[in-house]
Scaffold this motif. Sequence first.
Motif, PDB file in Angstrom:
ATOM      1  N   UNK A  95       3.315   7.715  -1.783  1.00  0.00           N
ATOM      2  CA  UNK A  95       2.377   7.794  -0.660  1.00  0.00           C
ATOM      3  C   UNK A  95       1.314   6.708  -0.770  1.00  0.00           C
ATOM      4  N   UNK A  96       0.824   6.463  -1.998  1.00  0.00           N
ATOM      5  CA  UNK A  96      -0.170   5.407  -2.210  1.00  0.00           C
ATOM      6  C   UNK A  96       0.385   4.056  -1.761  1.00  0.00           C
ATOM      7  N   UNK A  97       1.603   3.737  -2.200  1.00  0.00           N
ATOM      8  CA  UNK A  97       2.233   2.462  -1.852  1.00  0.00           C
ATOM      9  C   UNK A  97       2.354   2.321  -0.336  1.00  0.00           C
ATOM     10  N   UNK A  98       2.796   3.380   0.329  1.00  0.00           N
ATOM     11  CA  UNK A  98       2.956   3.345   1.784  1.00  0.00           C
ATOM     12  C   UNK A  98       1.612   3.180   2.491  1.00  0.00           C
ATOM     13  N   UNK A  99       0.618   3.957   2.095  1.00  0.00           N
ATOM     14  CA  UNK A  99      -0.695   3.899   2.750  1.00  0.00           C
ATOM     15  C   UNK A  99      -1.361   2.541   2.563  1.00  0.00           C
ATOM     16  N   UNK A 100      -1.357   1.998   1.341  1.00  0.00           N
ATOM     17  CA  UNK A 100      -2.054   0.720   1.135  1.00  0.00           C
ATOM     18  C   UNK A 100      -1.334  -0.394   1.892  1.00  0.00           C
ATOM     19  N   UNK A 101      -0.019  -0.348   1.924  1.00  0.00           N
ATOM     20  CA  UNK A 101       0.757  -1.343   2.684  1.00  0.00           C
ATOM     21  C   UNK A 101       0.395  -1.282   4.164  1.00  0.00           C
ATOM     22  N   UNK A 102       0.400  -0.090   4.730  1.00  0.00           N
ATOM     23  CA  UNK A 102       0.131   0.069   6.162  1.00  0.00           C
ATOM     24  C   UNK A 102      -1.312  -0.269   6.525  1.00  0.00           C
ATOM     25  N   UNK A 103      -2.261   0.132   5.679  1.00  0.00           N
ATOM     26  CA  UNK A 103      -3.672  -0.191   5.953  1.00  0.00           C
ATOM     27  C   UNK A 103      -3.888  -1.696   5.884  1.00  0.00           C
ATOM     28  N   UNK A 104      -3.301  -2.354   4.873  1.00  0.00           N
ATOM     29  CA  UNK A 104      -3.438  -3.815   4.765  1.00  0.00           C
ATOM     30  C   UNK A 104      -2.857  -4.511   5.989  1.00  0.00           C
ATOM     31  N   UNK A 105      -1.675  -4.091   6.413  1.00  0.00           N
ATOM     32  CA  UNK A 105      -1.040  -4.722   7.574  1.00  0.00           C
ATOM     33  C   UNK A 105      -1.861  -4.506   8.847  1.00  0.00           C
ATOM     34  N   UNK A 106      -2.387  -3.315   9.033  1.00  0.00           N
ATOM     35  CA  UNK A 106      -3.227  -3.038  10.209  1.00  0.00           C
ATOM     36  C   UNK A 106      -4.503  -3.876  10.158  1.00  0.00           C
ATOM     37  N   UNK A 107      -5.107  -3.960   8.973  1.00  0.00           N
ATOM     38  CA  UNK A 107      -6.331  -4.746   8.792  1.00  0.00           C
ATOM     39  C   UNK A 107      -6.064  -6.228   9.088  1.00  0.00           C
ATOM     40  N   UNK A 108      -4.978  -6.771   8.505  1.00  0.00           N
ATOM     41  CA  UNK A 108      -4.658  -8.185   8.718  1.00  0.00           C
ATOM     42  C   UNK A 108      -4.336  -8.471  10.182  1.00  0.00           C
ATOM     43  N   UNK A 109      -3.606  -7.567  10.841  1.00  0.00           N
ATOM     44  CA  UNK A 109      -3.311  -7.736  12.260  1.00  0.00           C
ATOM     45  C   UNK A 109      -4.568  -7.708  13.107  1.00  0.00           C
TER      46      UNK A 109
END
Length: 144
Positions: A95-109
């Motif tokens: 869950x940590x891996x999924x959440x940090x990946x998705x938050x980073x991608x949303x932030x970068x976008x």
Amino acid sequence: MDEGDYARGKDTIIHGHLLRLGGYINTWSKGYYYLFPNRLEWQSDGEKSVASAQNVLTMDQILAVDEAQIKNFKCIQLKLKQEKRCILRAESDPEFVQWIKEIREAFEGAQRMLRKGPKMFAAQGSSSDILKHTSLGRSNSNGH
């Protein structure tokens, strides 16, 4: 209403339980989080809705998304404006891996869009230039 119902039909990227470090004595509090392309919303356990403005973090408030080791947990550290931060952790490594990946991608976008926005408006010209080239800025044959 089930937590998942709030996300249904919206542009939710990911949703689920996370723990947030905070409060007067820095304890972990569990909540249900919803990540959207432009914001992170949450509902603390016991709350009926996400409607509170205090439970929304927009991507333009975030300066960086980092991984951090806090209180012996792998955490997501959101560095915010005004030297604040928001510390989140998932209940499992996947869950940590999924959440940090998705938050980073949303932030970068969101950052790309924020950088593009002023350029897009500048390229279009001033509002008076736009009005000259549209029907809103032209009069009809009656002079109106």
